[in-house]
Each structure stands twice: as structure tokens, then as C-alpha cells.
Enzyme design. Structure first.
Site, PDB file in Angstrom:
ATOM      1  N   GLY A  75       0.839  -1.220   0.000  1.00  0.00           N
ATOM      2  CA  GLY A  75       0.000   0.000   0.000  1.00  0.00           C
ATOM      3  C   GLY A  75       0.858   1.247   0.000  1.00  0.00           C
ATOM      4  O   GLY A  75       1.907   1.280   0.654  1.00  0.00           O
TER       5      GLY A  75
ATOM      6  N   GLY B  52     -10.767  11.348  21.794  1.00  0.00           N
ATOM      7  CA  GLY B  52     -11.548  11.175  23.016  1.00  0.00           C
ATOM      8  C   GLY B  52     -12.779  10.310  22.777  1.00  0.00           C
ATOM      9  O   GLY B  52     -13.872  10.602  23.267  1.00  0.00           O
TER      10      GLY B  52
ATOM     11  N   THR C 130       4.260   2.052   5.690  1.00  0.00           N
ATOM     12  CA  THR C 130       2.852   1.627   5.766  1.00  0.00           C
ATOM     13  C   THR C 130       2.119   2.515   6.761  1.00  0.00           C
ATOM     14  O   THR C 130       2.680   2.858   7.804  1.00  0.00           O
ATOM     15  CB  THR C 130       2.704   0.151   6.204  1.00  0.00           C
ATOM     16  N   ILE C 131       0.869   2.830   6.438  1.00  0.00           N
ATOM     17  CA  ILE C 131       0.087   3.645   7.385  1.00  0.00           C
ATOM     18  C   ILE C 131      -0.351   2.815   8.590  1.00  0.00           C
ATOM     19  O   ILE C 131      -0.871   3.366   9.557  1.00  0.00           O
ATOM     20  CB  ILE C 131      -1.166   4.283   6.717  1.00  0.00           C
ATOM     21  N   ASP C 132      -0.156   1.489   8.531  1.00  0.00           N
ATOM     22  CA  ASP C 132      -0.709   0.619   9.579  1.00  0.00           C
ATOM     23  C   ASP C 132       0.145   0.546  10.850  1.00  0.00           C
ATOM     24  O   ASP C 132      -0.340   0.074  11.878  1.00  0.00           O
ATOM     25  CB  ASP C 132      -0.891  -0.815   9.043  1.00  0.00           C
TER      26      ASP C 132
ATOM     27  N   LYS D  85     -24.318  12.765  28.174  1.00  0.00           N
ATOM     28  CA  LYS D  85     -23.408  12.891  27.009  1.00  0.00           C
ATOM     29  C   LYS D  85     -24.244  13.057  25.745  1.00  0.00           C
ATOM     30  O   LYS D  85     -25.218  12.339  25.529  1.00  0.00           O
ATOM     31  CB  LYS D  85     -22.514  11.658  26.889  1.00  0.00           C
TER      32      LYS D  85
ATOM     33  N   ARG E  10      19.028  11.281  -3.993  1.00  0.00           N
ATOM     34  CA  ARG E  10      20.015  12.360  -3.809  1.00  0.00           C
ATOM     35  C   ARG E  10      21.217  11.914  -2.971  1.00  0.00           C
ATOM     36  O   ARG E  10      22.353  12.259  -3.295  1.00  0.00           O
ATOM     37  CB  ARG E  10      19.317  13.586  -3.211  1.00  0.00           C
TER      38      ARG E  10
ATOM     39  N   ASP F  70       5.813  -5.391   5.827  1.00  0.00           N
ATOM     40  CA  ASP F  70       6.371  -6.719   6.127  1.00  0.00           C
ATOM     41  C   ASP F  70       6.453  -7.626   4.902  1.00  0.00           C
ATOM     42  O   ASP F  70       7.449  -8.323   4.701  1.00  0.00           O
ATOM     43  CB  ASP F  70       5.440  -7.432   7.123  1.00  0.00           C
TER      44      ASP F  70
ATOM     45  N   ASP G   8       2.329  -1.496  11.581  1.00  0.00           N
ATOM     46  CA  ASP G   8       2.314  -2.883  12.065  1.00  0.00           C
ATOM     47  C   ASP G   8       3.620  -3.621  11.767  1.00  0.00           C
ATOM     48  O   ASP G   8       3.610  -4.821  11.502  1.00  0.00           O
ATOM     49  CB  ASP G   8       1.115  -3.636  11.457  1.00  0.00           C
TER      50      ASP G   8
ATOM     51  N   VAL H  63      16.781   8.760  -1.181  1.00  0.00           N
ATOM     52  CA  VAL H  63      17.594   7.675  -1.758  1.00  0.00           C
ATOM     53  C   VAL H  63      18.333   8.205  -2.978  1.00  0.00           C
ATOM     54  O   VAL H  63      19.557   8.047  -3.118  1.00  0.00           O
ATOM     55  CB  VAL H  63      16.693   6.469  -2.148  1.00  0.00           C
TER      56      VAL H  63
ATOM     57  N   ARG I 208       0.887  -4.847  -5.763  1.00  0.00           N
ATOM     58  CA  ARG I 208       1.078  -6.140  -5.097  1.00  0.00           C
ATOM     59  C   ARG I 208       1.295  -7.138  -6.233  1.00  0.00           C
ATOM     60  O   ARG I 208       0.655  -7.033  -7.273  1.00  0.00           O
ATOM     61  CB  ARG I 208      -0.141  -6.455  -4.228  1.00  0.00           C
ATOM     62  N   CYS I 209       2.222  -8.067  -6.064  1.00  0.00           N
ATOM     63  CA  CYS I 209       2.622  -8.932  -7.184  1.00  0.00           C
ATOM     64  C   CYS I 209       2.643 -10.400  -6.763  1.00  0.00           C
ATOM     65  O   CYS I 209       3.515 -10.826  -6.010  1.00  0.00           O
ATOM     66  CB  CYS I 209       4.018  -8.484  -7.663  1.00  0.00           C
TER      67      CYS I 209
ATOM     68  N   ARG J 246      -5.645  -2.703   8.442  1.00  0.00           N
ATOM     69  CA  ARG J 246      -5.636  -4.149   8.148  1.00  0.00           C
ATOM     70  C   ARG J 246      -5.931  -4.918   9.436  1.00  0.00           C
ATOM     71  O   ARG J 246      -6.899  -4.601  10.107  1.00  0.00           O
ATOM     72  CB  ARG J 246      -4.288  -4.551   7.551  1.00  0.00           C
TER      73      ARG J 246
HETATM   74  P1  ADP Z   1       3.136  -4.855   2.534  1.00  0.00           P
HETATM   75  O1  ADP Z   1       4.516  -4.768   1.993  1.00  0.00           O
HETATM   76  O2  ADP Z   1       2.502  -3.512   2.719  1.00  0.00           O
HETATM   77  O3  ADP Z   1       3.037  -5.752   3.758  1.00  0.00           O
HETATM   78  P2  ADP Z   1       1.988  -6.982   0.910  1.00  0.00           P
HETATM   79  O4  ADP Z   1       1.926  -7.966   2.043  1.00  0.00           O
HETATM   80  O5  ADP Z   1       0.839  -6.903  -0.012  1.00  0.00           O
HETATM   81  O6  ADP Z   1       2.207  -5.495   1.395  1.00  0.00           O
HETATM   82  O7  ADP Z   1       3.325  -7.328   0.093  1.00  0.00           O
HETATM   83  C1  ADP Z   1       3.692  -6.562  -1.035  1.00  0.00           C
HETATM   84  C2  ADP Z   1       4.328  -7.467  -2.070  1.00  0.00           C
HETATM   85  O8  ADP Z   1       5.522  -8.041  -1.524  1.00  0.00           O
HETATM   86  C3  ADP Z   1       3.488  -8.667  -2.478  1.00  0.00           C
HETATM   87  O9  ADP Z   1       2.531  -8.353  -3.454  1.00  0.00           O
HETATM   88  C4  ADP Z   1       4.540  -9.584  -3.025  1.00  0.00           C
HETATM   89  O10 ADP Z   1       4.920  -9.210  -4.335  1.00  0.00           O
HETATM   90  C5  ADP Z   1       5.726  -9.333  -2.091  1.00  0.00           C
HETATM   91  N1  ADP Z   1       5.729 -10.346  -1.026  1.00  0.00           N
HETATM   92  C6  ADP Z   1       4.885 -10.457   0.027  1.00  0.00           C
HETATM   93  N2  ADP Z   1       5.150 -11.548   0.760  1.00  0.00           N
HETATM   94  C7  ADP Z   1       6.180 -12.177   0.143  1.00  0.00           C
HETATM   95  C8  ADP Z   1       6.906 -13.385   0.395  1.00  0.00           C
HETATM   96  N3  ADP Z   1       6.624 -14.169   1.425  1.00  0.00           N
HETATM   97  N4  ADP Z   1       7.904 -13.713  -0.453  1.00  0.00           N
HETATM   98  C9  ADP Z   1       8.210 -12.922  -1.520  1.00  0.00           C
HETATM   99  N5  ADP Z   1       7.546 -11.785  -1.808  1.00  0.00           N
HETATM  100  C10 ADP Z   1       6.557 -11.406  -0.998  1.00  0.00           C
HETATM  101  O1  F6P Z   2      -1.694  -1.556   4.393  1.00  0.00           O
HETATM  102  C1  F6P Z   2      -2.304  -0.338   4.145  1.00  0.00           C
HETATM  103  C2  F6P Z   2      -3.797  -0.510   3.918  1.00  0.00           C
HETATM  104  O2  F6P Z   2      -4.355   0.759   3.657  1.00  0.00           O
HETATM  105  C3  F6P Z   2      -4.536  -1.210   5.053  1.00  0.00           C
HETATM  106  O3  F6P Z   2      -4.818  -0.343   6.119  1.00  0.00           O
HETATM  107  C4  F6P Z   2      -5.750  -1.709   4.320  1.00  0.00           C
HETATM  108  O4  F6P Z   2      -6.254  -2.872   4.961  1.00  0.00           O
HETATM  109  C5  F6P Z   2      -5.216  -2.052   2.956  1.00  0.00           C
HETATM  110  O5  F6P Z   2      -4.016  -1.334   2.787  1.00  0.00           O
HETATM  111  C6  F6P Z   2      -6.166  -1.714   1.841  1.00  0.00           C
HETATM  112  O6  F6P Z   2      -5.623  -2.169   0.657  1.00  0.00           O
HETATM  113  P1  F6P Z   2      -6.185  -1.770  -0.793  1.00  0.00           P
HETATM  114  O7  F6P Z   2      -5.709  -0.393  -1.094  1.00  0.00           O
HETATM  115  O8  F6P Z   2      -5.612  -2.804  -1.674  1.00  0.00           O
HETATM  116  O9  F6P Z   2      -7.679  -1.796  -0.708  1.00  0.00           O
END
Ligand code: ADP
Ligand code: F6P
Length: 324
Positions: free
Chosen positions: A15, A189, A129-131, A218, A29, A107, A133, A27, A76-77, A175
Site C-alpha cells: 500500500g 476522546g 505503511t500507514i498501519d 453525554k 540524492r 512486512d 504494524d 535515496v 502487489r505482485c 488491516r
Molecule cells: P506490505 O509490503 O505492505 O506488507 P503486501 O503484504 O501486499 O504489502 O506485500 C507486497 C508485495 O511483496 C506482495 O505483493 C509480493 O509481491 C511481495 N511479497 C509479500 N510476501 C512475500 C513473500 N513471502 N515472499 C516474496 N515476496 C513477498
Molecule cells: O496496508 C495499508 C492498507 O491501507 C490497510 O490499512 C488496508 O487494509 C489495505 O491497505 C487496503 O488495501 P487496498 O488499497 O488494496 O484496498
């Protein structure tokens, strides 16, 4: 001996998040200042496999530090999840003479970087990531902007909620993680904050809380609900039926991912971008940059991915106690 880094590749993956552009700029520069060539890889790992690779100069990152999104686009791939996809990715890096690659993402993206490193491509990850996490770091690019955007939106919903004496359920992204919800719960609040990590699905407790608060005078009841729990619209219907209090659900959605990055996101993303280049130039690989205990640090990707992160129990407690 580690290969000398002459050309650095950079991609954004997963995302998008506000501040990714500041990281890309840094990166490009920092690498140019260090005498390296830079190649931008478009659309994350999908663009790597499709060889959507462009040369980048200092001027290519002019006027982007203040812009949300990512100029390199992101994706995402699925193919990159397979060993064949990963081997092809490593081959493409070699063919384009990319000695080191900087991956800005979450991650999942780091797992991809880990695979490339195992295939001989030097890699450094930057948490984007905005999450919020990602376990190894207290900061991820985009969280600060997104949480401020969500907070301002919730303030606006609160105005109309008070005027109509309603209950409002506002769903924020994240997420499976509740960091955006927890921070909004405290910052806005909220009367109730529902986090996937903590929620017990006892809706009767919410109903009782709304009725008690009404009796105490309230005028509104704000419930911040995390995307990981979801179902805000049906929850609103059930709560209205059980309490007699008019209830509306608002799902903030993708507006939380857009917009101009905050000062913090620009500065931290710039620092992490420069640091990633410096690490590659020092011969480091399979590392991720993070922010911990007041400083910028780096970890081995394998170690970073094995770490666990939890919601602060104290902050969760105060999200409730301060809402009396
Ligand atoms: P984020 O990086 O935000 O966690 P995703 O989990 O969708 O988002 O991962 C982004 C991309 O990273 C995936 O679409 C895929 O191409 C690659 N990726 C994710 N998990 C793996 C993995 N276990 N091994 C190799 N590539 C991965
Ligand atoms: O990881 C960032 C995020 O915005 C999550 O908060 C959300 O669950 C997800 O991506 C939404 O993904 P998409 O843009 O594919 O709908």
C-alpha cells in the site's frame, strides 16, 4: 569481499503511504552525492519482473517531498511470491547492473527483499505503511500523516454527531492491526475504541455504555472501530435497535492513505532513505531501517521479521479511562 555498489535500485511496494516520495527523493540524492547511479523500479516487484526500470537523476525527484502517494507507483505482485518469480527478479537486477536495491514497503515487501538477498542481490528495507504494524520499528512512513488525517475527519463527524445527539461509529484502516484506531481513540476522546487485538465481540457492553452515557447527559457517543473488526454498518443498525439512539456508520477508507505528508513523515522518511543508501555503501545487505528508543537503527531482515509487536496495554486502558 562485498561487491562495490555502483548502481542502486529503489522501489515502493504494498500500500502507498504519505512520505514515500520523501524517502525516494532521499535515496536518489544521497546516492548521487555518494557517486552512485540510481535506477527507479516502477510498480514494486511487478515492475521489476516487467523491467519497468528508469534512470533517476537529482532533478527527477524535485518538487515531490510535499506530495502524497509514490511517484514510482506501487503494486502487489503474486508472481513474486513464487521461487521462479524471485529468481527472475534477481536476474533482472543483474541484467540491469543493479548492485543493491532499496525496498520501501511493509512486512510483505520485506519478505520479498529477504528472498532477493538470498539470491545475491544486496537489499535494504525501509518501513512504509500507514498501519504501523512492523514489529522492529516504532515508526513507519505514513502513519503520522494518516493518523492526523483520520483524527481530523473524526473531529468533523463528532460535530454533526453532537448536533444530532447520535452515536457515530467511525471505521479506520489498519488491516489486522489496531494502531490507527488506538491513536484516534485517544486523540479524538472516543467513548469506545474497538481494536482487533482486544475486542471481545460483546456488543451488549457497548449498548450498556451508550445507555449509561445518555443518562449522564453525554450528547454524542463516538465509537472508533478498526478495519480488522469491520462490519460498522451492521453494527450501527444493531446498536440503534438496542439503544434507541440514532446511530450512523462512517468508513473513512482510502482518504486516510492520501494527502501531503506531515513534517514528521517528511523528516523521518528522508532520514531513513539516506540511511538505506549509506548502509548499502558500507557493504550491508538483508537489513531494514527502523526507529527505536529515540534513534534510527537497522536490523537483520530475518530478525526483524521474527519480532512481534503488541498494542500497549497501558494506552488501551487509558483510551477507556479517559473517556468517562
Ligand atoms: P506490505 O509490503 O505492505 O506488507 P503486501 O503484504 O501486499 O504489502 O506485500 C507486497 C508485495 O511483496 C506482495 O505483493 C509480493 O509481491 C511481495 N511479497 C509479500 N510476501 C512475500 C513473500 N513471502 N515472499 C516474496 N515476496 C513477498
Ligand atoms: O496496508 C495499508 C492498507 O491501507 C490497510 O490499512 C488496508 O487494509 C489495505 O491497505 C487496503 O488495501 P487496498 O488499497 O488494496 O484496498
Amino acid at each position: 569481499m562485498a561487491t562495490e555498489i555502483k548502481t542502486i535500485g529503489v522501489l515502493t511496494s504494498g500500500g502507498d503511504a504519505p512520505g514515500m516520495n520523501a524517502a525516494i527523493r532521499a535515496v536518489v540524492r544521497e546516492a548521487i552525492v555518494k557517486g552512485k547511479k540510481v535506477k527507479g523500479i516502477k510498480r514494486g516487484y511487478a515492475g521489476l519482473l516487467q523491467e519497468e526500470i528508469i534512470d533517476m537523476e537529482a532533478k527527477d525527484v524535485s518538487d515531490i517531498i510535499q506530495r502524497g502517494g509514490t511517484i514510482l507507483q506501487t503494486a502487489r505482485c503474486e508472481e513474486f511470491l513464487t521461487p521462479e518469480g524471485q529468481e527472475r527478479g534477481a536476474r533482472v537486477c543483474k541484467e540491469h547492473e543493479i548492485d543493491g536495491i532499496i525496498v520501501i514497503g511493509g512486512d510483505g515487501s520485506f519478505r520479498g527483499a529477504q528472498k532477493l538477498a538470498a539470491l545475491g542481490v544486496n537489499t535494504i528495507g525501509i518501513p512504509g505503511t500507514i498501519d504501523l504494524d512492523i514489529a522492529c520499528t516504532e515508526y513507519t512512513i505514513g502513519f503520522d500523516t494518516a493518523v492526523n488525517t483520520a483524527m481530523e475527519a473524526i473531529d468533523k463527524v463528532r460535530d454533526t454527531s453532537t448536533s444530532h445527539e447520535r452515536c457515530s461509529i467511525i471505521e479506520v484502516m489498519g488491516r489486522g492491526a489496531g494502531y490507527l484506531a488506538l491513536w484516534c481513540g485517544i486523540a479524538n476522546g472516543a467513548e469506545d475504541t474497538l481494536l482487533p487485538e482486544k475486542y471481545d465481540y460483546d456488543e451488549q457492553k457497548l449498548v450498556n455504555h451508550i445507555i449509561e452515557n445518555r443518562k449522564r447527559g453525554k450528547q454524542h457517543h463516538i465509537i472508533v472501530n478498526a478495519e480488522g473488526i469491520g462490519h460498522s454498518a451492521s453494527m450501527a443498525k444493531r446498536i440503534e435497535a438496542a439503544t434507541g439512539v440514532e446511530t450512523r456508520a462512517t468508513i473513512l477508507g482510502h482518504m486516510q492513505r492520501g494527502g501531503s505528508p506531515t513534517c514528521k513523515d517528511r523528516v523521518y522518511a528522508s532520514t531513513m532513505g539516506a540511511m538505506a543508501v549509506d548502509l548499502l555503501c558500507k557493504g550491508k545487505s538483508n537489513r531494514v531501517v527502523g526507529y527505536r528508543h529515540g534513534g534510527f537503527v537497522d536490523f537483520d531482515i530475518d530478525e526483524a521479521l521474527s519480532m512481534e509487536k503488541t498494542i500497549s496495554p497501558y494506552q488501551f486502558e487509558i483510551s477507556k479511562s479517559l473517556a468517562i
